[in-house]
Scaffold this motif. Structure first.
Motif, mmCIF file in Angstrom:
data_model
loop_
_atom_site.group_PDB
_atom_site.id
_atom_site.type_symbol
_atom_site.label_atom_id
_atom_site.label_comp_id
_atom_site.label_asym_id
_atom_site.label_seq_id
_atom_site.Cartn_x
_atom_site.Cartn_y
_atom_site.Cartn_z
ATOM 1 N N LEU A 1 0.814 -1.225 0.000
ATOM 2 C CA LEU A 1 0.000 0.000 0.000
ATOM 3 C C LEU A 1 0.841 1.265 0.000
ATOM 4 O O LEU A 1 0.601 2.187 -0.781
ATOM 5 C CB LEU A 1 -0.932 -0.003 1.236
ATOM 6 N N ASN A 2 1.845 1.330 0.874
ATOM 7 C CA ASN A 2 2.547 2.620 0.971
ATOM 8 C C ASN A 2 3.536 2.861 -0.169
ATOM 9 O O ASN A 2 4.037 3.962 -0.326
ATOM 10 C CB ASN A 2 3.188 2.838 2.349
ATOM 11 N N SER A 3 3.773 1.842 -1.004
ATOM 12 C CA SER A 3 4.579 2.092 -2.202
ATOM 13 C C SER A 3 3.806 2.951 -3.190
ATOM 14 O O SER A 3 4.396 3.595 -4.048
ATOM 15 C CB SER A 3 4.937 0.781 -2.899
ATOM 16 N N TYR A 4 2.480 2.910 -3.083
ATOM 17 C CA TYR A 4 1.641 3.607 -4.059
ATOM 18 C C TYR A 4 1.008 4.861 -3.472
ATOM 19 O O TYR A 4 0.061 5.413 -4.025
ATOM 20 C CB TYR A 4 0.544 2.663 -4.571
ATOM 21 N N LEU A 5 1.528 5.274 -2.332
ATOM 22 C CA LEU A 5 0.945 6.401 -1.617
ATOM 23 C C LEU A 5 2.065 7.356 -1.246
ATOM 24 O O LEU A 5 3.055 6.943 -0.622
ATOM 25 C CB LEU A 5 0.264 5.843 -0.357
ATOM 26 N N ASP A 6 1.901 8.614 -1.600
ATOM 27 C CA ASP A 6 2.995 9.551 -1.366
ATOM 28 C C ASP A 6 2.889 10.212 0.006
ATOM 29 O O ASP A 6 2.646 11.404 0.135
ATOM 30 C CB ASP A 6 3.012 10.608 -2.468
ATOM 31 N N THR A 7 3.040 9.392 1.068
ATOM 32 C CA THR A 7 3.172 9.896 2.438
ATOM 33 C C THR A 7 4.536 9.404 2.911
ATOM 34 O O THR A 7 5.229 8.699 2.171
ATOM 35 C CB THR A 7 2.095 9.297 3.352
ATOM 36 N N TYR A 8 4.936 9.728 4.132
ATOM 37 C CA TYR A 8 6.060 8.986 4.695
ATOM 38 C C TYR A 8 5.646 7.527 4.757
ATOM 39 O O TYR A 8 4.467 7.212 4.966
ATOM 40 C CB TYR A 8 6.400 9.475 6.109
ATOM 41 N N GLY A 9 6.570 6.612 4.593
ATOM 42 C CA GLY A 9 6.189 5.208 4.575
ATOM 43 C C GLY A 9 7.236 4.326 5.227
ATOM 44 O O GLY A 9 8.426 4.665 5.244
ATOM 45 N N PHE A 10 6.784 3.233 5.787
ATOM 46 C CA PHE A 10 7.692 2.256 6.405
ATOM 47 C C PHE A 10 7.095 0.878 6.137
ATOM 48 O O PHE A 10 6.047 0.541 6.673
ATOM 49 C CB PHE A 10 7.800 2.530 7.914
ATOM 50 N N HIS A 11 7.757 0.109 5.268
ATOM 51 C CA HIS A 11 7.308 -1.247 4.951
ATOM 52 C C HIS A 11 8.051 -2.167 5.917
ATOM 53 O O HIS A 11 9.231 -2.429 5.742
ATOM 54 C CB HIS A 11 7.654 -1.544 3.486
ATOM 55 N N THR A 12 7.361 -2.631 6.935
ATOM 56 C CA THR A 12 8.047 -3.361 8.015
ATOM 57 C C THR A 12 8.125 -4.858 7.686
ATOM 58 O O THR A 12 7.960 -5.242 6.536
ATOM 59 C CB THR A 12 7.303 -3.183 9.352
ATOM 60 N N ILE A 13 8.358 -5.675 8.697
ATOM 61 C CA ILE A 13 8.364 -7.124 8.481
ATOM 62 C C ILE A 13 6.988 -7.686 8.851
ATOM 63 O O ILE A 13 6.135 -6.985 9.378
ATOM 64 C CB ILE A 13 9.517 -7.818 9.248
ATOM 65 N N HIS A 14 6.815 -8.963 8.577
ATOM 66 C CA HIS A 14 5.494 -9.590 8.680
ATOM 67 C C HIS A 14 4.914 -9.473 10.096
ATOM 68 O O HIS A 14 5.547 -9.910 11.067
ATOM 69 C CB HIS A 14 5.649 -11.064 8.284
ATOM 70 N N GLY A 15 3.768 -8.867 10.200
ATOM 71 C CA GLY A 15 3.071 -8.771 11.489
ATOM 72 C C GLY A 15 3.558 -7.677 12.405
ATOM 73 O O GLY A 15 3.130 -7.596 13.558
ATOM 74 N N ARG A 16 4.437 -6.818 11.908
ATOM 75 C CA ARG A 16 5.050 -5.855 12.833
ATOM 76 C C ARG A 16 4.744 -4.405 12.478
ATOM 77 O O ARG A 16 5.452 -3.502 12.915
ATOM 78 C CB ARG A 16 6.576 -6.052 12.873
ATOM 79 N N SER A 17 3.664 -4.173 11.745
ATOM 80 C CA SER A 17 3.353 -2.770 11.431
ATOM 81 C C SER A 17 2.989 -2.003 12.693
ATOM 82 O O SER A 17 3.367 -0.836 12.842
ATOM 83 C CB SER A 17 2.224 -2.677 10.394
ATOM 84 N N LEU A 18 2.274 -2.639 13.611
ATOM 85 C CA LEU A 18 1.792 -1.884 14.778
ATOM 86 C C LEU A 18 2.903 -1.429 15.726
ATOM 87 O O LEU A 18 2.906 -0.262 16.132
ATOM 88 C CB LEU A 18 0.708 -2.680 15.521
ATOM 89 N N PRO A 19 3.857 -2.274 16.104
ATOM 90 C CA PRO A 19 4.914 -1.754 16.982
ATOM 91 C C PRO A 19 5.720 -0.628 16.361
ATOM 92 O O PRO A 19 6.098 0.322 17.044
ATOM 93 C CB PRO A 19 5.799 -2.972 17.292
ATOM 94 N N VAL A 20 5.945 -0.707 15.041
ATOM 95 C CA VAL A 20 6.674 0.383 14.363
ATOM 96 C C VAL A 20 5.814 1.649 14.363
ATOM 97 O O VAL A 20 6.295 2.756 14.652
ATOM 98 C CB VAL A 20 7.063 -0.035 12.929
ATOM 99 N N ALA A 21 4.540 1.484 14.078
ATOM 100 C CA ALA A 21 3.622 2.633 14.069
ATOM 101 C C ALA A 21 3.546 3.276 15.452
ATOM 102 O O ALA A 21 3.538 4.500 15.599
ATOM 103 C CB ALA A 21 2.233 2.178 13.620
ATOM 104 N N ARG A 22 3.518 2.474 16.483
ATOM 105 C CA ARG A 22 3.446 2.993 17.863
ATOM 106 C C ARG A 22 4.682 3.809 18.188
ATOM 107 O O ARG A 22 4.596 4.902 18.761
ATOM 108 C CB ARG A 22 3.349 1.814 18.848
ATOM 109 N N ALA A 23 5.834 3.260 17.837
ATOM 110 C CA ALA A 23 7.086 3.957 18.139
ATOM 111 C C ALA A 23 7.135 5.295 17.418
ATOM 112 O O ALA A 23 7.514 6.322 17.995
ATOM 113 C CB ALA A 23 8.279 3.090 17.740
ATOM 114 N N ALA A 24 6.723 5.301 16.152
ATOM 115 C CA ALA A 24 6.762 6.543 15.376
ATOM 116 C C ALA A 24 5.822 7.584 15.972
ATOM 117 O O ALA A 24 6.167 8.764 16.084
ATOM 118 C CB ALA A 24 6.374 6.249 13.922
ATOM 119 N N LYS A 25 4.654 7.152 16.386
ATOM 120 C CA LYS A 25 3.675 8.093 16.946
ATOM 121 C C LYS A 25 4.165 8.650 18.290
ATOM 122 O O LYS A 25 3.942 9.818 18.602
ATOM 123 C CB LYS A 25 2.333 7.374 17.107
ATOM 124 N N LEU A 26 4.844 7.830 19.044
ATOM 125 C CA LEU A 26 5.382 8.312 20.325
ATOM 126 C C LEU A 26 6.546 9.272 20.101
ATOM 127 O O LEU A 26 6.746 10.206 20.880
ATOM 128 C CB LEU A 26 5.836 7.130 21.196
#
Ligand SMILES: Cc1ncc(C[n+]2csc(CCOP(=O)(O)OP(=O)(O)O)c2C)c(N)n1
Ligand code: SF4
Ligand SMILES: [Mg+2]
Length: 310
Positions: free
Chosen positions: A67-92
């Motif tokens: 999804l984020n390859s096709y969307l011009d926002t900041y993006g982070f393609h994480t590893i399998h099942g780990r989008s939420l911990p990365v998202a949490r860290a970024a938001k904090l």
């Protein structure tokens, strides 16, 4: 000026700003429901007044993870099942960012299930979109946590012996404060739900039904669908936990019996984790990354901490 200074700028924007200029076109198969998520998200972001530099999209692994390859926002393609911990860290680290996490049913309800439960419990302020196509799409159609009982695939050639997970009920009992289900075949509803989820202060979970015509043998398009808010057949209070719970249970059963119910199921005003951390004085007042630009800042570097433990 750092990249973060743009946050808060006011200007006119439209959905085209979220389309990358240089990236290739999506490689999803023709008819894939993932196109519906991308379209709804591209419409929703400018309609809530966001610019590309104010948004971070964090994805897991799978067809959905593109999804984020096709969307011009900041993006982070994480590893399998780990989008939420990365998202949490970024938001904090940068509370000014609007964070959208996304991934598949295998990614979010399977390997990342533990993160889903605890991110909901802690009520992190973000939107979490789960592309629910009832299979592991990218790896060629294996049975997933949302595949129906009896579903046949290469991994369950005699039929799936397991009952599917109940994503909406799981979000509710875990503590999510906005819960909805929508479908790629219902782009207007999807866009409105994404807008509400982004504007919600807390963990907003969207179970997004996305058909996989390539690997889901039934190739369900999730039509006809019923909007529970529009239909006279359903009447429940989305602020009432017990009524929402009963409606979710009915919705989850109905999906596998051929009736596709969609809409908003639960909204609660419980303060977000970020809000509570602010009240404790534990949230940075500026993005942590800004400190790299400030030579006078006094802050502990990781190697200082290592030194202390020698
Ligand atoms: C730790 C780990 N295990 C397994 C894989 C292989 N793998 C990649 S995508 C995927 C499943 C994707 O299914 P889903 O999350 O439903 O996403 P979809 O492709 O259906 O959008 C798997 C098992 C991996 N990349 N990493
Ligand atoms: S394999 Fe399925 S989920 Fe993946 S792009 Fe193709 S249709 Fe979409
Ligand atoms: Mg999937």
């Amino acid at each position: 000026m750092s990249a973060f200074n743009a946050i808060g700028d006011e200007r006119e924007i439209d959905r085209d700003e979220f389309t990358p200029g240089l990236e290739p076109q999506p490689t999803w198969c023709p008819g894939c429901g993932d196109f519906g998520v991308l379209k709804a998200l591209k419409q929703a972001l400018p309609e809530v007044g966001l610019t590309p530099e104010e948004v971070l999209t964090v994805t897991g692994i799978g067809c959905s993870g593109k999804l984020n390859s096709y969307l011009d926002t900041y993006g982070f393609h994480t590893i399998h099942g780990r989008s939420l911990p990365v998202a949490r860290a970024a938001k904090l680290a940068n509370d000014g960012l609007t964070v959208v996490a996304a991934g598949g049913d295998g990614d979010g309800y399977g390997i990342g299930g533990n993160h889903f439960m605890h991110t909901a419990r802690e009520n992190h302020d973000m939107t979490y979109i789960v592309f629910n196509n009832e299979v592991f799409g990218l790896t060629k159609g294996q049975t997933s946590p949302t595949s129906p009982k009896g579903h046949t695939s290469k991994t369950t050639p005699h039929g799936n012996a397991k009952s599917p997970i109940r994503p909406l009920s799981l979000a509710l009992t875990s503590g999510a404060t906005y819960i909805a289900r929508t479908a790629a075949v219902n782009p207007n509803q999807a866009k409105e739900i994404i807008k509400e989820a982004i504007e919600h202060d807390g963990f907003a979970h969207i179970d997004f039904l996305t058909q996989c015509p390539t690997w889901n043998k039934d190739a369900r398009q999730y039509v006809p669908y019923v909007d529970v808010q529009e239909s006279d057949d359903y009447d429940f209070d989305i602020h009432d936990r017990k009524e929402a719970q009963e409606m979710m249970f009915e919705t989850e059963n109905a999906l596998y019996e051929g009736t596709v119910l969609t809409g908003r199921y639960f909204v609660d005003e419980r303060p977000s984790y970020q809000q509570q951390k602010k009240e404790l004085g534990e949230m940075p007042e500026e993005p942590l990354a800004e400190r790299y630009f400030d030579d006078d800042a006094e802050w502990e570097r990781s190697y200082d901490l290592l030194e202390r433990h020698k």
